[in-house]
Design a protein around this motif. Sequence first.
Motif, PDB file in Angstrom:
ATOM      1  N   ALA A  49       1.148  -1.264   0.239  1.00 62.48           N
ATOM      2  CA  ALA A  49      -0.255   0.046  -0.205  1.00 62.48           C
ATOM      3  C   ALA A  49       0.997   1.579   0.007  1.00 62.48           C
ATOM      4  CB  ALA A  49      -0.860  -0.399   0.896  1.00 62.48           C
ATOM      5  N   ALA A  50       2.052   1.532   0.901  1.00 64.19           N
ATOM      6  CA  ALA A  50       2.811   2.476   1.207  1.00 64.19           C
ATOM      7  C   ALA A  50       4.058   2.603  -0.214  1.00 64.19           C
ATOM      8  CB  ALA A  50       4.227   2.284   2.073  1.00 64.19           C
ATOM      9  N   GLY A  51       4.363   1.286  -1.347  1.00 67.98           N
ATOM     10  CA  GLY A  51       4.480   1.524  -2.456  1.00 67.98           C
ATOM     11  C   GLY A  51       3.337   2.423  -3.196  1.00 67.98           C
ATOM     12  N   PRO A  56      -0.512   7.571  -9.296  1.00 58.98           N
ATOM     13  CA  PRO A  56      -1.573   8.396  -8.553  1.00 58.98           C
ATOM     14  C   PRO A  56      -2.704   8.127  -7.941  1.00 58.98           C
ATOM     15  CG  PRO A  56      -0.548   8.690 -11.076  1.00 58.98           C
ATOM     16  CD  PRO A  56       0.325   7.437 -10.465  1.00 58.98           C
ATOM     17  N   GLY A  57      -2.564   8.080  -6.909  1.00 59.76           N
ATOM     18  CA  GLY A  57      -4.295   7.957  -5.553  1.00 59.76           C
ATOM     19  C   GLY A  57      -4.031   5.716  -4.769  1.00 59.76           C
ATOM     20  N   GLY A  58      -2.472   5.148  -5.851  1.00 62.50           N
ATOM     21  CA  GLY A  58      -2.230   4.151  -5.537  1.00 62.50           C
ATOM     22  C   GLY A  58      -2.593   3.562  -4.792  1.00 62.50           C
ATOM     23  N   GLY A  59      -2.010   4.543  -3.643  1.00 58.57           N
ATOM     24  CA  GLY A  59      -2.379   3.975  -2.024  1.00 58.57           C
ATOM     25  C   GLY A  59      -3.763   3.535  -1.614  1.00 58.57           C
ATOM     26  N   GLY A  69      -8.941   8.343  -2.995  1.00 60.92           N
ATOM     27  CA  GLY A  69      -7.143   7.847  -3.897  1.00 60.92           C
ATOM     28  C   GLY A  69      -7.776   8.925  -5.466  1.00 60.92           C
ATOM     29  N   ALA A  70      -9.029   8.957  -5.673  1.00 61.39           N
ATOM     30  CA  ALA A  70      -9.020  10.265  -6.740  1.00 61.39           C
ATOM     31  C   ALA A  70      -8.729  11.660  -6.691  1.00 61.39           C
ATOM     32  CB  ALA A  70     -11.305  10.785  -6.677  1.00 61.39           C
ATOM     33  N   VAL A  85       1.821   7.135   2.805  1.00 64.26           N
ATOM     34  CA  VAL A  85       1.536   7.230   4.747  1.00 64.26           C
ATOM     35  C   VAL A  85       0.184   6.127   4.569  1.00 64.26           C
ATOM     36  CG1 VAL A  85       1.032   8.454   6.915  1.00 64.26           C
ATOM     37  CG2 VAL A  85       2.957   8.667   5.161  1.00 64.26           C
ATOM     38  N   SER A  86      -0.748   7.074   3.588  1.00 60.39           N
ATOM     39  CA  SER A  86      -2.260   7.280   4.281  1.00 60.39           C
ATOM     40  C   SER A  86      -3.175   6.178   3.381  1.00 60.39           C
ATOM     41  CB  SER A  86      -3.458   8.015   2.152  1.00 60.39           C
ATOM     42  OG  SER A  86      -4.386   7.936   2.357  1.00 60.39           O
ATOM     43  N   GLY A  87      -1.999   5.364   2.120  1.00 60.74           N
ATOM     44  CA  GLY A  87      -2.083   3.702   1.920  1.00 60.74           C
ATOM     45  C   GLY A  87      -2.029   2.571   3.187  1.00 60.74           C
ATOM     46  N   TYR A  88      -1.002   3.621   3.907  1.00 57.91           N
ATOM     47  CA  TYR A  88      -0.613   1.923   4.535  1.00 57.91           C
ATOM     48  C   TYR A  88      -1.452   2.154   6.408  1.00 57.91           C
ATOM     49  CZ  TYR A  88       2.541   0.633   8.957  1.00 57.91           C
ATOM     50  OH  TYR A  88       3.387  -0.553   9.282  1.00 57.91           O
ATOM     51  N   SER A  89      -2.071   3.979   6.491  1.00 57.98           N
ATOM     52  CA  SER A  89      -2.872   3.600   7.316  1.00 57.98           C
ATOM     53  C   SER A  89      -4.399   2.320   6.795  1.00 57.98           C
ATOM     54  CB  SER A  89      -2.786   5.009   7.383  1.00 57.98           C
ATOM     55  OG  SER A  89      -2.180   5.237   8.022  1.00 57.98           O
ATOM     56  N   ALA A  90      -4.212   2.688   5.981  1.00 57.82           N
ATOM     57  CA  ALA A  90      -5.380   2.505   5.137  1.00 57.82           C
ATOM     58  C   ALA A  90      -5.675   1.186   5.311  1.00 57.82           C
ATOM     59  CB  ALA A  90      -5.907   2.482   3.538  1.00 57.82           C
ATOM     60  N   ALA A  91      -4.002  -0.161   4.533  1.00 56.30           N
ATOM     61  CA  ALA A  91      -4.215  -1.258   5.225  1.00 56.30           C
ATOM     62  C   ALA A  91      -3.824  -1.511   6.110  1.00 56.30           C
ATOM     63  CB  ALA A  91      -2.519  -1.794   4.372  1.00 56.30           C
ATOM     64  N   GLU A  92      -3.685  -1.073   7.071  1.00 54.27           N
ATOM     65  CA  GLU A  92      -2.866  -1.349   8.807  1.00 54.27           C
ATOM     66  C   GLU A  92      -5.185  -1.521   9.201  1.00 54.27           C
ATOM     67  OE1 GLU A  92      -0.486  -3.163   9.362  1.00 54.27           O
ATOM     68  OE2 GLU A  92       0.143  -1.579  10.729  1.00 54.27           O
ATOM     69  N   SER A  93      -5.595  -0.517   8.768  1.00 51.96           N
ATOM     70  CA  SER A  93      -6.971  -0.038   8.947  1.00 51.96           C
ATOM     71  C   SER A  93      -8.297  -1.392   8.952  1.00 51.96           C
ATOM     72  CB  SER A  93      -8.033   0.995   9.075  1.00 51.96           C
ATOM     73  OG  SER A  93      -7.491   2.358   9.420  1.00 51.96           O
TER      74      SER A  93
END
Length: 142
Positions: A49-51, A56-59, A69-70, A85-93
Amino acid sequence: MYTVRRLTAAILIALTTGCANGLNSAQEAELASYRTRNLSAEEKSPGLAAGLGFLPGGGSFYGRAYGYGAVNLLLWPISIFWDPVSGYSAAESLNYQASKAHVSRLKRRELDTLDDRLAMDEIDIKLYTLEKRKVEDKYSYH
């Protein structure tokens, strides 16, 4: 004029959609406890997710925060400062929620088995109570 419309659209999307919220400290500790006891369920990879956040909006898309993401897609490449960071947090949630559901299912299964054993007179109420306490302790967050 195009930039103003693009920025206005991004702001409207951001206001009408939620962004990926991270876990609070109690949730982080609970997830860590599940992981330590091999009770966690990983629905999404936080590293991936972080990667993907550098795209563009991937995480955010990977973390199922589609509105965010949009917005990040529209604000790319600036969004690379926060989307990983947002992607990482979303995956952890997502992993936290999946782990809680997994632990709940495991606990329910063991308690149902224990209830069946009591109903079939395989165990008495004293042993049932002791075994139930063990199951409760096994799946409780310490």
